[in-house]
Design a protein around this motif. Structure first.
Motif, PDB file in Angstrom:
ATOM      1  N   ALA A 127       0.868  -1.007  -0.047  1.00 56.97           N
ATOM      2  CA  ALA A 127       0.072   0.000  -0.036  1.00 56.97           C
ATOM      3  C   ALA A 127       0.752   1.044  -0.243  1.00 56.97           C
ATOM      4  O   ALA A 127       2.057   1.211   0.399  1.00 56.97           O
ATOM      5  CB  ALA A 127      -0.876   0.035   1.198  1.00 56.97           C
ATOM      6  N   TYR A 130       1.287   7.067   3.857  1.00 54.94           N
ATOM      7  CA  TYR A 130       0.054   7.406   4.534  1.00 54.94           C
ATOM      8  C   TYR A 130       0.344   8.521   5.480  1.00 54.94           C
ATOM      9  O   TYR A 130       1.462   8.319   6.357  1.00 54.94           O
ATOM     10  CB  TYR A 130      -0.400   6.242   5.430  1.00 54.94           C
ATOM     11  CG  TYR A 130      -1.599   6.485   6.220  1.00 54.94           C
ATOM     12  CD1 TYR A 130      -2.862   5.614   5.856  1.00 54.94           C
ATOM     13  CD2 TYR A 130      -1.698   7.158   7.412  1.00 54.94           C
ATOM     14  CE1 TYR A 130      -4.052   5.843   6.358  1.00 54.94           C
ATOM     15  CE2 TYR A 130      -2.962   7.097   8.034  1.00 54.94           C
ATOM     16  CZ  TYR A 130      -4.065   6.489   7.716  1.00 54.94           C
ATOM     17  OH  TYR A 130      -5.341   6.690   8.304  1.00 54.94           O
ATOM     18  N   HIS A 165      -3.070  -1.936  -2.849  1.00 50.46           N
ATOM     19  CA  HIS A 165      -4.058  -1.457  -2.083  1.00 50.46           C
ATOM     20  C   HIS A 165      -4.142   0.204  -2.233  1.00 50.46           C
ATOM     21  O   HIS A 165      -2.906   0.607  -2.439  1.00 50.46           O
ATOM     22  CB  HIS A 165      -3.610  -1.742  -0.532  1.00 50.46           C
ATOM     23  CG  HIS A 165      -4.697  -1.513   0.342  1.00 50.46           C
ATOM     24  ND1 HIS A 165      -4.943  -0.557   0.923  1.00 50.46           N
ATOM     25  CD2 HIS A 165      -5.455  -2.552   0.853  1.00 50.46           C
ATOM     26  CE1 HIS A 165      -5.839  -0.614   1.762  1.00 50.46           C
ATOM     27  NE2 HIS A 165      -6.332  -1.910   2.123  1.00 50.46           N
ATOM     28  N   GLY A 167      -4.637   2.493  -0.119  1.00 51.39           N
ATOM     29  CA  GLY A 167      -4.115   3.239   1.245  1.00 51.39           C
ATOM     30  C   GLY A 167      -5.262   4.190   1.637  1.00 51.39           C
ATOM     31  O   GLY A 167      -6.465   3.801   1.540  1.00 51.39           O
ATOM     32  N   MET A 198      -8.364   2.267   2.756  1.00 48.58           N
ATOM     33  CA  MET A 198      -8.451   2.493   4.277  1.00 48.58           C
ATOM     34  C   MET A 198      -9.496   3.660   4.479  1.00 48.58           C
ATOM     35  O   MET A 198      -9.733   4.455   3.778  1.00 48.58           O
ATOM     36  CB  MET A 198      -7.068   2.631   4.646  1.00 48.58           C
ATOM     37  CG  MET A 198      -5.977   1.710   4.606  1.00 48.58           C
ATOM     38  SD  MET A 198      -4.244   2.311   4.799  1.00 48.58           S
ATOM     39  CE  MET A 198      -4.240   1.758   6.396  1.00 48.58           C
ATOM     40  N   LEU A 232      -6.172   2.495  10.127  1.00 43.88           N
ATOM     41  CA  LEU A 232      -5.281   2.434  10.829  1.00 43.88           C
ATOM     42  C   LEU A 232      -5.431   3.085  12.296  1.00 43.88           C
ATOM     43  O   LEU A 232      -5.668   4.464  12.307  1.00 43.88           O
ATOM     44  CB  LEU A 232      -3.926   3.435  10.080  1.00 43.88           C
ATOM     45  CG  LEU A 232      -2.648   3.514  10.804  1.00 43.88           C
ATOM     46  CD1 LEU A 232      -2.121   2.042  10.585  1.00 43.88           C
ATOM     47  CD2 LEU A 232      -1.853   4.348   9.786  1.00 43.88           C
ATOM     48  N   ARG A 344       1.609  -5.822   9.982  1.00 42.85           N
ATOM     49  CA  ARG A 344       1.810  -4.801   8.851  1.00 42.85           C
ATOM     50  C   ARG A 344       3.105  -3.929   9.630  1.00 42.85           C
ATOM     51  O   ARG A 344       3.114  -3.845  10.739  1.00 42.85           O
ATOM     52  CB  ARG A 344       0.639  -3.649   9.386  1.00 42.85           C
ATOM     53  CG  ARG A 344       0.913  -2.464   8.660  1.00 42.85           C
ATOM     54  CD  ARG A 344       1.085  -1.159   9.528  1.00 42.85           C
ATOM     55  NE  ARG A 344       2.058  -0.307   9.321  1.00 42.85           N
ATOM     56  CZ  ARG A 344       1.988   1.007   9.741  1.00 42.85           C
ATOM     57  NH1 ARG A 344       1.259   1.242  10.644  1.00 42.85           N
ATOM     58  NH2 ARG A 344       2.971   1.793   9.166  1.00 42.85           N
ATOM     59  N   GLY A 347       7.885  -0.786   4.568  1.00 40.31           N
ATOM     60  CA  GLY A 347       7.528   0.240   3.719  1.00 40.31           C
ATOM     61  C   GLY A 347       8.866   0.938   3.299  1.00 40.31           C
ATOM     62  O   GLY A 347      10.010   0.721   3.559  1.00 40.31           O
ATOM     63  N   LEU A 379       2.481  -1.245   4.461  1.00 36.47           N
ATOM     64  CA  LEU A 379       2.167   0.382   4.424  1.00 36.47           C
ATOM     65  C   LEU A 379       3.312   1.178   3.986  1.00 36.47           C
ATOM     66  O   LEU A 379       4.654   0.864   4.366  1.00 36.47           O
ATOM     67  CB  LEU A 379       1.505   0.860   5.841  1.00 36.47           C
ATOM     68  CG  LEU A 379       0.703   2.117   5.590  1.00 36.47           C
ATOM     69  CD1 LEU A 379      -0.378   2.112   4.620  1.00 36.47           C
ATOM     70  CD2 LEU A 379      -0.018   2.645   6.906  1.00 36.47           C
ATOM     71  N   HIS A 380       3.085   2.600   3.535  1.00 35.39           N
ATOM     72  CA  HIS A 380       4.308   3.333   3.065  1.00 35.39           C
ATOM     73  C   HIS A 380       5.027   2.686   2.190  1.00 35.39           C
ATOM     74  O   HIS A 380       6.292   2.924   2.034  1.00 35.39           O
ATOM     75  CB  HIS A 380       5.009   3.857   4.544  1.00 35.39           C
ATOM     76  CG  HIS A 380       4.357   4.352   5.483  1.00 35.39           C
ATOM     77  ND1 HIS A 380       3.196   5.322   5.249  1.00 35.39           N
ATOM     78  CD2 HIS A 380       4.256   3.968   6.953  1.00 35.39           C
ATOM     79  CE1 HIS A 380       2.659   5.542   6.796  1.00 35.39           C
ATOM     80  NE2 HIS A 380       3.413   4.754   7.486  1.00 35.39           N
TER      81      HIS A 380
END
Lengths: 514, 514
Positions: A127, A130, A165, A167, A198, A232, A344, A347, A379-380
């Motif tokens: 993803a 964020y 994704h 995000g 998200m 998140l 999770r 990134g 993520l990131h």
């Protein structure tokens, strides 16, 4: 009629074919990656046991603050915890028993069912960045993000073949009032992309808005039975959850929507200045948060998240791509697997102000361990710069190239007949050349991951083409991508209904700018 | 009197103390790294067996060319191989039986005994770039290397706390005749550094010169009983050794000096276009070369080397930091461990023409897998740029910073009392801050690896300081390092003897420029 309903009505295979036709130009070939290489585990079994035992001690003796939320405090009291104001302490075994109902994997549905992702187990989902308030590109430099930037980042994530994704807050659209921007953000994910997304977490009513908009997009019944967003929830490390996060956590968990419980620890500031101490604290925080989701609704999907950085003792800033947070990451992934929940982290994290060598060393040093150590939800994955203060357009496409390499690494070895290539070795023999042999001719198109941004030309060609560095090439690439963007078709009735909901919600509130 | 003799005469502890005094300003705290984290192994046991069985098949059926070296061919014939001109085929089991005498680890001695390195097992040794004809820096750009550049790179490797080995051809000094430059190169390593080094391999008499110079430096008897250089023997992949490499291999192996047998494979050109095919070929090549060293002198130290790159099918150039060579690297490290010999690969490899983001992504993506997968001798650890055509001064110090991070990662977790930090967690409690607590105050100086080049200042501070990227900061750093250089003391009598040997050898030959 929702997309899911349309899809169901048209019948599975035909619907999938139709959707494939609509989206092939930008299509990711698979909704997410299935890992085919063994896990890298840097921490010993004995180490795991030490961390877990100490985390239990912290939960029993020190406890966790659940701030300003009497409902949560009452839930804990009823569950058998020792509640003293905000502070909750947990008798041994209570948290562990609550964790048992958390699923090891779950499917997050996308409006395009071919883009549904599985989170947990051997699955890896990438993803985008964020949270950054700023954006930057080589043309206009560093500036506050706007809804236009937000939309462009959503489009890039939609186009990126190795991002699975859409995000969440890909940047803060600071030109929209704080209390209304979640509506435009969620709308952008729903309309401009058909990948999973998200939801808002900055207030419980914003989480509720995300769910209502999801019901418009997917159909109410579908949302009541399926997970359509993953949101998140950051811990206010050390050892505290604030009322805002608790409100969103409860809203999502009760609606069967996934949350990522994320200890957010700069070691030395919000956690001990050691990797093992950080792990003990993170474990305690994650266990408490995950257990709370199961108190809200047993079986609701939940992810063990981790954001780990080391404090620069010189500047007080977070540092990235450094060895200590990688030790934390690897052991935390092991802890999550032992807890049987998805994990999770990771990134393409960096502290650099530019998409330069610092950015790239640090990003690669964050991504590679995440990929090897078995992070399920990365993520990131693209665009992160300057410690998360900036979403960089150049870095976005640079990082996407790296995600493609990671996807290839995760495929592992080909031991079918074409892998060993004994016939090729026999054909070419000593001192020969493989370029012309049959095996090479058959496989060269797909044999190696082909970078979108690396320059491997001869020096003279590269010089003649303007001696560009990777960031300059990336500047050209993200513009190419945006120029090629076409919106994935969305039922106009759904689109109108979403817009009407947003308009009504905006009308009902005065603008708030902080 | 040689350094080793002096050291022996002065007695161990006192000698080490004296040497420490002499070198502390530049001292590496340890001669090499001992890994404290588990190995990353990406290939299955079953995969290993497939590769090994196929490599045996290649050795039996296809064979290896040992070119234009009748002595080697006779040695193979006598050992029981099937020799047909240059081509040698090996009956099943012959090579395996010869491999048994190769040591699993060995010590390479340095003129400063505190810098002796152990190669193999859990030990990790970092060495600088090897081989580039060009050098570059931000001030003067890309240009052919000179002996002055060579000496400066040796000085930087000496000063770098996380480089354990002075390496070999840190750049080609093209201002010295081809047939004489090895003398100046070896001399620079011996005089300007006190770390271990690599010898000349471009002709057997140059290998012999290296050994003679080593005898002057260490004493003849010492060299006859100990390994004082580790030199690089590249295979002419696919499946061939040329007379030059065979000459150097024999010279070193008979003198008990270590060689690194290195299959040099760009998959798609010198090897199959698949990872598994490349591994099978590399395994066959390495086994044959290693077995030959043991035919020359059973028990002589030898390293399984691997240089693996994927051919860019667009430009015909090698590519670096990509996923396929990392799969090759990880499995090759496993093969070497099963063969019970040390393994060399990795480094901060890249194809970029600049010390930019491409250089850094690719380098980090090469180094991290090398470190995690258990490479014992990491050649090209610092300075490598443009596919090995260029030694970059900026990249040298940038990579050194990365080596420092790798060293920290390899230390693993601290599970002593200070690691878990339970007292700190109790002291700070929920919502507290760790900066001021006792545990942080005790440990903050050494808690985290401190990058020499990452900028973690606030954006405004960074901007006010000139908005430098990492390469610009590196330009300042390597100049600072060179300005601080002091030659490690060398007995003037040894220095004179070395110079006299070099002068005599140079006088005996006419200059050759190709």
């Amino acid at each position: 009629m929702s997309v899911a309903q349309q899809s169901a009505r048209r019948g599975g295979r035909a619907a999938r074919r139709a959707l494939r036709r609509d989206t092939t130009t930008f299509a990711s070939p698979v909704p997410n990656i299935t890992r085919r290489i063994p896990l890298t585990e840097l921490c010993s079994e004995e180490g795991m046991e030490i961390i877990e035992a100490n985390a239990e001690t912290v939960l029993q003796e020190v406890g966790i603050d659940f701030k300003d939320d009497e409902e949560v405090q009452a839930m804990w009291r009823e569950a058998g915890a020792d509640v003293d104001g905000d502070r909750v302490r947990f008798p041994k075994g209570l948290i562990r028993s609550l964790l048992r109902t958390a699923p090891a994997t779950y499917v997050q549905h996308a409006r395009n069912p071919e883009r549904n992702v599985t989170i947990g187990g051997d699955n890896v989902v990438f993803a985008p960045v964020y949270g950054p308030p700023f954006v930057s590109d080589l043309d206009n430099g560093r500036r506050y993000g706007t809804i236009k930037d937000f939309q462009n980042l959503v489009k890039l994530a939609y186009l990126a073949p190795h991002i699975h994704h859409s995000g969440g807050t890909v940047c803060e659209p600071v030109d929209i009032p704080v209390n209304k921007r979640h509506l435009d953000m969620v709308h952008a994910h729903m309309k401009l992309s058909d990948k999973p997304f998200m939801g808002a977490v900055t207030a419980d009513e914003r989480a509720a808005d995300t769910i209502k908009m999801s019901e418009i997009l997917f159909g109410r019944e579908f949302v009541s039975e399926n997970t359509v967003c993953t949101s998140l929830i950051n811990v206010n490390s050390p050892l505290a959850f604030d009322a805002t996060m608790l409100g969103s956590l409860k809203t999502y968990a009760r609606a069967r929507q996934a949350v990522i419980i994320t200890p957010f620890i700069m070691s030395g500031a919000m956690g001990p200045v050691s990797a093992v101490g950080t792990l003990i604290q993170a474990m305690a925080e994650a266990m408490a948060g995950i257990a709370l989701t199961q108190l809200c609704r047993p079986g609701t999907p939940v992810v063990f998240g981790l954001f780990s950085s080391a404090l620069s003792m010189q500047t007080g800033a977070p540092t990235f791509g450094t060895p200590e947070p990688n030790l934390v990451l690897s052991a935390a992934a092991q802890l999550a697997r032992r807890m049987k929940v998805p994990f999770r982290s990771g990134g393409n994290l960096c502290g650099s102000k530019l998409p330069d060598a610092q950015a790239a060393y640090e990003s690669a040093n964050s991504l590679m361990p995440a990929v090897l150590c078995g992070v399920n939800f990365v993520l990131h994955g693209a665009g992160w710069m300057e410690g998360g203060l900036v979403s960089s357009f150049e870095k976005f496409v640079m990082d996407c190239d790296q995600l493609g390499m990671a996807a290839t690494l995760l495929k592992g070895y080909d031991f079918t007949e074409d892998g060993p290539a004994l016939d090729a070795i026999r054909e070419v023999g000593p001192s020969g050349h493989y370029l012309g042999c049959a095996h090479t001719q058959t496989h060269f198109e797909s044999a190696f991951y082909r970078s979108t941004l690396a320059d491997n030309n001869a020096f003279e060609h590269w010089e003649a083409a303007g001696s560009q560095d990777m960031a300059e090439r990336a500047n050209g690439l993200w513009k190419e991508w945006l120029a090629s963007y076409e919106q994935p078709p969305l039922d106009p009735a759904i689109d109108e209904a979403l817009q009407a909901f947003i308009d009504k919600r905006k009308e009902a509130m005065a603008d708030k700018w902080s």
